[in-house]
Design a protein around this motif. Structure first.
Motif, PDB file in Angstrom:
ATOM      1  N   LEU A  19       0.859  -1.175   0.000  1.00 13.41           N
ATOM      2  CA  LEU A  19       0.000   0.000   0.000  1.00 13.41           C
ATOM      3  C   LEU A  19       0.899   1.230   0.000  1.00 13.41           C
ATOM      4  O   LEU A  19       1.678   1.442   0.936  1.00 13.41           O
ATOM      5  CB  LEU A  19      -0.912   0.005   1.232  1.00 13.41           C
ATOM      6  N   VAL A  20       0.795   2.006  -1.055  1.00 17.02           N
ATOM      7  CA  VAL A  20       1.575   3.238  -1.184  1.00 17.02           C
ATOM      8  C   VAL A  20       0.602   4.402  -1.082  1.00 17.02           C
ATOM      9  O   VAL A  20      -0.262   4.577  -1.945  1.00 17.02           O
ATOM     10  CB  VAL A  20       2.331   3.281  -2.528  1.00 17.02           C
ATOM     11  N   ALA A  21       0.724   5.157  -0.002  1.00 18.87           N
ATOM     12  CA  ALA A  21      -0.185   6.273   0.251  1.00 18.87           C
ATOM     13  C   ALA A  21       0.517   7.587  -0.075  1.00 18.87           C
ATOM     14  O   ALA A  21       1.556   7.900   0.509  1.00 18.87           O
ATOM     15  CB  ALA A  21      -0.636   6.258   1.709  1.00 18.87           C
ATOM     16  N   VAL A  22      -0.017   8.333  -1.006  1.00 19.52           N
ATOM     17  CA  VAL A  22       0.549   9.634  -1.385  1.00 19.52           C
ATOM     18  C   VAL A  22      -0.596  10.629  -1.512  1.00 19.52           C
ATOM     19  O   VAL A  22      -1.707  10.270  -1.892  1.00 19.52           O
ATOM     20  CB  VAL A  22       1.348   9.558  -2.704  1.00 19.52           C
ATOM     21  N   ARG A  23      -0.300  11.874  -1.199  1.00 16.56           N
ATOM     22  CA  ARG A  23      -1.331  12.903  -1.319  1.00 16.56           C
ATOM     23  C   ARG A  23      -0.715  14.196  -1.818  1.00 16.56           C
ATOM     24  O   ARG A  23       0.500  14.405  -1.725  1.00 16.56           O
ATOM     25  CB  ARG A  23      -2.017  13.137   0.032  1.00 16.56           C
ATOM     26  N   SER A  24      -1.550  15.047  -2.329  1.00 14.57           N
ATOM     27  CA  SER A  24      -1.108  16.395  -2.688  1.00 14.57           C
ATOM     28  C   SER A  24      -1.149  17.260  -1.435  1.00 14.57           C
ATOM     29  O   SER A  24      -1.768  16.891  -0.432  1.00 14.57           O
ATOM     30  CB  SER A  24      -2.020  16.985  -3.768  1.00 14.57           C
ATOM     31  N   GLY A  25      -0.450  18.375  -1.492  1.00 13.63           N
ATOM     32  CA  GLY A  25      -0.536  19.313  -0.371  1.00 13.63           C
ATOM     33  C   GLY A  25       0.612  19.275   0.599  1.00 13.63           C
ATOM     34  O   GLY A  25       0.518  19.873   1.672  1.00 13.63           O
ATOM     35  N   SER A  26       1.713  18.576   0.281  1.00 11.95           N
ATOM     36  CA  SER A  26       2.868  18.601   1.182  1.00 11.95           C
ATOM     37  C   SER A  26       3.366  20.037   1.295  1.00 11.95           C
ATOM     38  O   SER A  26       3.444  20.757   0.309  1.00 11.95           O
ATOM     39  CB  SER A  26       3.973  17.674   0.673  1.00 11.95           C
ATOM     40  N   GLN A  27       3.708  20.446   2.517  1.00 13.33           N
ATOM     41  CA  GLN A  27       4.008  21.858   2.768  1.00 13.33           C
ATOM     42  C   GLN A  27       5.494  22.137   2.915  1.00 13.33           C
ATOM     43  O   GLN A  27       6.010  23.102   2.364  1.00 13.33           O
ATOM     44  CB  GLN A  27       3.250  22.317   4.026  1.00 13.33           C
ATOM     45  N   ARG A  28       6.216  21.295   3.657  1.00 13.11           N
ATOM     46  CA  ARG A  28       7.632  21.586   3.904  1.00 13.11           C
ATOM     47  C   ARG A  28       8.499  21.338   2.670  1.00 13.11           C
ATOM     48  O   ARG A  28       9.488  22.024   2.440  1.00 13.11           O
ATOM     49  CB  ARG A  28       8.134  20.783   5.104  1.00 13.11           C
TER      50      ARG A  28
ATOM     51  N   ASP B 186     -10.904  10.033  -0.718  1.00  8.47           N
ATOM     52  CA  ASP B 186     -11.739  11.205  -0.483  1.00  8.47           C
ATOM     53  C   ASP B 186     -10.885  12.350   0.043  1.00  8.47           C
ATOM     54  O   ASP B 186      -9.997  12.138   0.867  1.00  8.47           O
ATOM     55  CB  ASP B 186     -12.839  10.850   0.525  1.00  8.47           C
ATOM     56  N   GLN B 187     -11.154  13.564  -0.424  1.00 12.37           N
ATOM     57  CA  GLN B 187     -10.335  14.713  -0.049  1.00 12.37           C
ATOM     58  C   GLN B 187     -10.280  14.928   1.456  1.00 12.37           C
ATOM     59  O   GLN B 187      -9.263  15.381   2.003  1.00 12.37           O
ATOM     60  CB  GLN B 187     -10.856  15.982  -0.731  1.00 12.37           C
ATOM     61  N   PHE B 188     -11.336  14.554   2.165  1.00 12.06           N
ATOM     62  CA  PHE B 188     -11.360  14.712   3.623  1.00 12.06           C
ATOM     63  C   PHE B 188     -10.206  13.950   4.257  1.00 12.06           C
ATOM     64  O   PHE B 188      -9.581  14.423   5.218  1.00 12.06           O
ATOM     65  CB  PHE B 188     -12.688  14.211   4.192  1.00 12.06           C
ATOM     66  N   TYR B 189      -9.899  12.763   3.723  1.00 10.15           N
ATOM     67  CA  TYR B 189      -8.846  11.925   4.293  1.00 10.15           C
ATOM     68  C   TYR B 189      -7.457  12.290   3.763  1.00 10.15           C
ATOM     69  O   TYR B 189      -6.484  11.584   4.032  1.00 10.15           O
ATOM     70  CB  TYR B 189      -9.146  10.450   4.023  1.00 10.15           C
ATOM     71  N   ALA B 190      -7.373  13.397   3.042  1.00  6.17           N
ATOM     72  CA  ALA B 190      -6.080  13.900   2.581  1.00  6.17           C
ATOM     73  C   ALA B 190      -5.817  15.312   3.112  1.00  6.17           C
ATOM     74  O   ALA B 190      -4.838  15.941   2.713  1.00  6.17           O
ATOM     75  CB  ALA B 190      -6.032  13.910   1.059  1.00  6.17           C
TER      76      ALA B 190
ATOM     77  N   ASN C 142      -5.146  18.306   6.121  1.00  7.68           N
ATOM     78  CA  ASN C 142      -4.245  18.448   7.260  1.00  7.68           C
ATOM     79  C   ASN C 142      -4.996  18.432   8.589  1.00  7.68           C
ATOM     80  O   ASN C 142      -4.373  18.464   9.648  1.00  7.68           O
ATOM     81  CB  ASN C 142      -3.451  19.763   7.147  1.00  7.68           C
ATOM     82  N   GLN C 143      -6.316  18.372   8.540  1.00  8.97           N
ATOM     83  CA  GLN C 143      -7.110  18.394   9.764  1.00  8.97           C
ATOM     84  C   GLN C 143      -7.460  16.997  10.280  1.00  8.97           C
ATOM     85  O   GLN C 143      -7.640  16.794  11.475  1.00  8.97           O
ATOM     86  CB  GLN C 143      -8.418  19.184   9.544  1.00  8.97           C
ATOM     87  N   VAL C 144      -7.544  16.024   9.390  1.00  5.41           N
ATOM     88  CA  VAL C 144      -7.963  14.687   9.784  1.00  5.41           C
ATOM     89  C   VAL C 144      -6.840  13.976  10.534  1.00  5.41           C
ATOM     90  O   VAL C 144      -5.655  14.189  10.262  1.00  5.41           O
ATOM     91  CB  VAL C 144      -8.390  13.864   8.539  1.00  5.41           C
ATOM     92  N   SER C 145      -7.187  13.134  11.505  1.00  2.38           N
ATOM     93  CA  SER C 145      -6.174  12.386  12.250  1.00  2.38           C
ATOM     94  C   SER C 145      -5.661  11.222  11.412  1.00  2.38           C
ATOM     95  O   SER C 145      -6.395  10.656  10.591  1.00  2.38           O
ATOM     96  CB  SER C 145      -6.756  11.859  13.562  1.00  2.38           C
TER      97      SER C 145
END
Length: 221
Positions: free
Chosen positions: A6-15, A70-74, A76-79
């Motif tokens: 399972l490779v989990a990647v998302r958009s929105g990395s900040q650093r 789903d965008q909710f699970y990507a 920065n607010q979701v645990s």
């Protein structure tokens, strides 16, 4: 027992902006990891879970299965606990080999050995989780936590404290849902060295990992 990566990647990395798909050693971190996982003979498949259509397209072009998150699970607010459970719910194999793209120095043989070790110990432990030893003088609340300040040892004689690095975590899908984590109730801590454990969290990490990755490639020629 079917084991898939399972490779989990998302958009929105900040650093490190777009770190998963920005240029890295003539490729990208995502493509480097997927190419590596395709070389692992004891995996039964690769699933890329992402909210990002570009990353999902890259994975599909490389012959991997994909799950649109789903965008909710990507956000920065979701645990992360909720994210882990959601990913496990959308995973179609018995065992999850959760492998981060941000550990590009992890060796093929380490992944192969970790999977074989998990198969042998899964009756005794409910997950296998990579870690590396921390041999540093640690303080909390202005007090040392791993040595006697008035009887200071050599750094190599400090106690063995392991830090999870999430380069590879292996756990049954049902257990991942139950624990809402890739770490079970009784994990097998699987030690790897500090170089393989390198995790890209900031620009310095990115530059170091790229330098070491290219050096390793040159040494293999």
């Amino acid at each position: 027992m079917k084991i898939k990566a399972l490779v989990a990647v998302r958009s929105g990395s900040q650093r490190v902006v777009n770190k998963n798909i920005r240029p890295f050693a003539g490729s990208t971190l995502l493509e480097v990891k997927l190419n590596q996982l395709k070389r692992i003979p004891n995996l039964d498949g690769i699933i890329v879970n992402s909210n990002d259509d570009q990353m999902l397209q890259i994975a599909q072009n490389m012959g991997c299965e994909t799950v649109k998150r789903d965008q909710f699970y990507a956000s920065n607010q979701v645990s992360m606990s909720d994210v882990y459970r959601n990913m496990a719910e959308n995973f179609d194999a018995d065992v999850v080999a959760y492998i981060n793209v941000t550990n590009p120095l992890l060796k093929d043989q380490t992944i192969i050995n970790a999977i074989e070790t998990y198969k042998k110990i899964s009756g005794e432990y409910d997950s296998l989780n990579s870690a590396h030893l921390i041999k540093e003088f640690l303080f909390k609340d202005n007090l040392p936590i791993n040595y006697d300040l008035r009887n200071q040892p050599r750094s190599q004689d400090l106690p063995d404290i392991a830090a999870l690095n999430f380069a590879i975590s292996i756990i049954k899908r049902e257990k991942m849902m139950e624990c809402r984590n890739v770490v079970g109730y009784n994990p097998k801590i699987y030690l790897i060295d500090e170089i393989e454990a390198t995790d890209i969290d900031n620009q310095i990490d990115f530059d170091f990992a790229e330098f070491m990755y290219l050096r390793n490639l040159k040494n293999e020629e």
